[in-house]
Design a protein around this motif. Structure first.
Motif, PDB file in Angstrom:
ATOM      1  N   THR A  37       0.837  -1.196   0.000  1.00 25.23           N
ATOM      2  CA  THR A  37       0.000   0.000   0.000  1.00 25.23           C
ATOM      3  C   THR A  37       0.871   1.244   0.000  1.00 25.23           C
ATOM      4  O   THR A  37       0.604   2.215  -0.734  1.00 25.23           O
ATOM      5  CB  THR A  37      -0.930   0.020   1.233  1.00 25.23           C
ATOM      6  N   MET A  38       1.935   1.221   0.805  1.00 26.74           N
ATOM      7  CA  MET A  38       2.860   2.354   0.826  1.00 26.74           C
ATOM      8  C   MET A  38       3.567   2.520  -0.513  1.00 26.74           C
ATOM      9  O   MET A  38       3.776   3.641  -0.992  1.00 26.74           O
ATOM     10  CB  MET A  38       3.878   2.179   1.955  1.00 26.74           C
ATOM     11  N   GLN A  39       3.920   1.399  -1.137  1.00 28.92           N
ATOM     12  CA  GLN A  39       4.558   1.482  -2.450  1.00 28.92           C
ATOM     13  C   GLN A  39       3.604   2.053  -3.493  1.00 28.92           C
ATOM     14  O   GLN A  39       3.993   2.854  -4.347  1.00 28.92           O
ATOM     15  CB  GLN A  39       5.008   0.094  -2.900  1.00 28.92           C
ATOM     16  N   ALA A  40       2.342   1.618  -3.424  1.00 25.54           N
ATOM     17  CA  ALA A  40       1.376   2.004  -4.453  1.00 25.54           C
ATOM     18  C   ALA A  40       1.080   3.498  -4.437  1.00 25.54           C
ATOM     19  O   ALA A  40       0.665   4.052  -5.463  1.00 25.54           O
ATOM     20  CB  ALA A  40       0.078   1.218  -4.269  1.00 25.54           C
ATOM     21  N   TRP A 180      -0.536  10.202   6.133  1.00 29.35           N
ATOM     22  CA  TRP A 180      -1.455   9.206   6.665  1.00 29.35           C
ATOM     23  C   TRP A 180      -0.969   7.783   6.398  1.00 29.35           C
ATOM     24  O   TRP A 180      -1.307   6.849   7.132  1.00 29.35           O
ATOM     25  CB  TRP A 180      -2.849   9.411   6.082  1.00 29.35           C
ATOM     26  N   PHE A 181      -0.167   7.595   5.351  1.00 30.66           N
ATOM     27  CA  PHE A 181       0.331   6.257   5.035  1.00 30.66           C
ATOM     28  C   PHE A 181       1.413   5.799   6.013  1.00 30.66           C
ATOM     29  O   PHE A 181       1.788   4.622   6.025  1.00 30.66           O
ATOM     30  CB  PHE A 181       0.861   6.212   3.598  1.00 30.66           C
ATOM     31  N   ALA A 182       1.905   6.729   6.834  1.00 32.66           N
ATOM     32  CA  ALA A 182       2.855   6.341   7.884  1.00 32.66           C
ATOM     33  C   ALA A 182       2.206   5.390   8.886  1.00 32.66           C
ATOM     34  O   ALA A 182       2.890   4.581   9.525  1.00 32.66           O
ATOM     35  CB  ALA A 182       3.394   7.581   8.590  1.00 32.66           C
ATOM     36  N   VAL A 183       0.887   5.487   9.025  1.00 32.68           N
ATOM     37  CA  VAL A 183       0.167   4.566   9.912  1.00 32.68           C
ATOM     38  C   VAL A 183       0.370   3.126   9.457  1.00 32.68           C
ATOM     39  O   VAL A 183       0.538   2.218  10.281  1.00 32.68           O
ATOM     40  CB  VAL A 183      -1.338   4.916   9.948  1.00 32.68           C
ATOM     41  N   ALA A 184       0.376   2.914   8.140  1.00 30.76           N
ATOM     42  CA  ALA A 184       0.595   1.570   7.610  1.00 30.76           C
ATOM     43  C   ALA A 184       1.976   1.058   7.969  1.00 30.76           C
ATOM     44  O   ALA A 184       2.155  -0.124   8.313  1.00 30.76           O
ATOM     45  CB  ALA A 184       0.403   1.562   6.091  1.00 30.76           C
ATOM     46  N   ALA A 185       2.976   1.929   7.917  1.00 31.01           N
ATOM     47  CA  ALA A 185       4.345   1.519   8.253  1.00 31.01           C
ATOM     48  C   ALA A 185       4.470   1.153   9.729  1.00 31.01           C
ATOM     49  O   ALA A 185       5.124   0.164  10.092  1.00 31.01           O
ATOM     50  CB  ALA A 185       5.325   2.636   7.902  1.00 31.01           C
TER      51      ALA A 185
END
Length: 403
Positions: A37-40, A180-185
Motif C-alpha cells: 500500500t505504501m509502495q502504491a 497518513w500512510f505512515a500509519v501503515a508503516a
C-alpha cells in the motif's frame, strides 16, 4: 509419500511445515498488504507530482526507476544472505525504511528529494520481500502455490488499495496527506515484530543446512536455462504492468478526458483484478501444474491487451479487468516453479524474482515514459500490447514433478 515430497526442498526438519500455519500466513500476507500500500501511493500521486514539480513523462519514469531499482538490486543479495543467516526481524527494519521514505515524500519540496524519498521506500521493500517470502514458504505446510498466492494477494491488495486511498486522502489533502500512510508503516512494523518472534522461537532453532542449489532431476545447465526463460517472462509481464500502473491514469485522462480521481478509481479497478487473479494462480498451479498456468497467464492476456488501446471507456474498463485477472496469475506459479528448480534457496529465489519484477518494471517505466514524451501515451499502450506474446517461450520450460 506426500510428507516426503513436501519436506525435500525445505530446511529440515521443521514440524510446523507438516501443516499450514494459517495465523502466520494471514499475518505475513497482511504485512505484505501494508508494505505494498505504501509502495502504491508513489504511482498513484504521479499526476499530483507532475503538476507540483512541473515534471515531464521522462522524469515520471525516473521516479519509478529510482524506486524500483532500489527495490530490486538489493533483494537477491539479501535473499542469498538470509538463506545462510536467517534474520527474523529484518522485515521490521524494512518497515522502518518505508516509514522514513513516506514521511520524506510527504514533505519533499524538490524533485531531488522526491527521488531520495522513493529510494528509501524501495530499500524498505527490498529488505521486506525475501524474508517474508521465506516465512510464507515455511508456513505453507506443503501448499506452496496457495501460500505464495495468498502472500502475493496481500501485496496486490495493497497495490489496489493504494490508488483508492490516494484518491480519497491525498487528492483532497494534497502532498502532505501522504503522511497518513505512515500509519501503515507503524502497524506493519508491529505486526512484523510478532511474526519475527514466531520465526525465531518456533522455526529458526530447528532449521539445518539447505538443500542442493540445483534440481538433480534435470541438471544444472537446464536449471540455468529455465531460470533465464522465467526471467524473460517476468520481463514481459512486469514491463506491461509498469505501463499500466505508471501511465494508465494518464492514458485515461488523455483519451477520455477523465479527472484525476476518476482515473485513479479506474486504476483501483484494474489493481483489484490483479489481486483476484493472483490468488487464483497459486492453487491452480498446485492442481494442474505451474507450467500450464504460466503459459495461459502471460500468452492468454495478449488478445485483451491488443484490444485495449482501441476500445471505448466502458470496454476499456472490462478489458482492463480481464487483463488484470489473467496476467497476474503467473507470478506465484513462476516463483514456486523457480523454487522447485533450485530447492533450498527460498530467500535467493524470492529476492531474485521479486527484485527483478521491480527492476524490470522500473526500467520499463523509464523507457515508456521517454517514449511517451517523443510520441504519445496512446502509442505506448499500442506498443505494449504485444509484450504478452513473449509468453510463447513457456513451451521451452521442462516439466517438473508437481509443477
Amino acid at each position: 509419500m506426500m510428507n516426503k515430497s513436501i519436506t525435500q526442498p525445505l530446511p529440515t526438519p521443521i514440524p510446523q511445515s507438516q501443516k499450514t500455519v494459517y495465523p502466520i500466513l494471514f499475518a505475513i500476507s497482511f504485512a505484505h498488504l501494508l508494505n505494498d500500500t505504501m509502495q502504491a501511493v508513489i504511482a498513484s500521486i504521479y499526476p499530483m507530482l507532475k503538476v507540483n514539480f512541473h515534471l515531464s513523462f521522462s522524469q515520471i519514469g525516473l521516479v519509478t526507476l529510482c524506486y524500483q531499482l532500489t527495490a530490486s538490486m538489493l533483494q537477491p543479495f539479501i535473499g542469498l544472505y538470509t538463506d545462510k543467516n536467517p534474520k527474523p526481524y529484518s522485515i521490521v527494519a524494512g518497515m522502518a525504511f518505508s516509514l522514513v521514505g513516506i514521511v520524506s515524500l510527504a514533505w519533499a519540496n524538490s524533485f531531488g528529494l522526491v527521488l531520495i524519498a522513493v529510494a528509501l521506500i524501495g530499500i524498505g521493500s527490498s529488505i521486506f520481500h525475501p524474508e517474508s517470502s521465506r516465512i510464507a514458504h515455511l508456513s505453507s505446510g506443503g501448499k506452496r502455490g496457495f501460500a505464495q498466492s495468498f502472500f502475493q494477494l496481500g501485496g496486490n491488495s495493497g497495490s489496489a488499495l493504494g490508488p483508492l486511498l490516494a484518491a480519497l486522502i491525498v487528492a483532497p489533502l494534497g502532498q502532505h496527506g501522504i503522511m497518513w500512510f505512515a500509519v501503515a508503516a507503524i502497524l506493519g512494523g508491529l505486526l512484523a515484530f510478532n511474526i519475527g518472534k514466531w520465526y525465531k522461537g518456533s522455526v529458526l532453532p530447528k532449521t539445518t543446512k539447505t538443500a542442493s542449489s540445483a534440481n538433480p532431476l534435470i541438471g544444472r545447465n537446464k536449471v540455468v536455462f529455465s531460470l533465464v526463460i522465467l526471467l524473460v517472462l517476468i520481463f514481459s509481464k512486469y514491463v506491461y504492468l509498469a505501463g499500466m500502473t505508471s501511465y494508465y491514469t494518464f492514458f485515461l485522462m488523455n483519451k477520455f478526458g477523465l479527472g484525476i480521481q476518476d482515473a485513479q478509481i479506474q486504476l483501483f479497478i484494474f489493481s483489484s483484478a490483479v489481486a483476484i487473479g493472483t490468488l487464483a494462480g497459486g492453487p491452480l498451479g498446485d492442481r494442474f501444474g505451474r507450467k500450464y498456468v504460466i503459459w495461459i497467464s502471460i500468452l492468454g492476456a495478449a488478445p485483451f491487451t491488443m484490444l485495449l488501446p482501441y476500445a471505448n471507456l466502458f470496454w476499456t474498463t472490462i478489458l482492463s479487468v480481464c487483463i488484470g485477472l489473467i496476467i497476474s496469475s503467473a507470478f506465484s506459479a513462476i516463483v514456486v516453479y523457480a523454487q522447485e528448480l533450485v530447492p533450498g534457496k527460498v530467500g535467493l529465489i524470492g529476492g531474485l524474482f521479486f527484485g527483478l519484477s521491480f527492476g524490470m518494471g522500473g526500467l520499463g517505466s523509464a523507457l515508456l515514459g521517454s517514449l511517451a514524451d517523443q510520441t504519445s501515451i496512446i502509442y505506448v499502450f499500442q506498443l505494449c500490447a504485444f509484450l504478452p506474446l513473449i509468453g510463447i517461450i513457456t513451451s521451452l520450460l521442462p516439466k517438473l514433478k508437481n509443477a
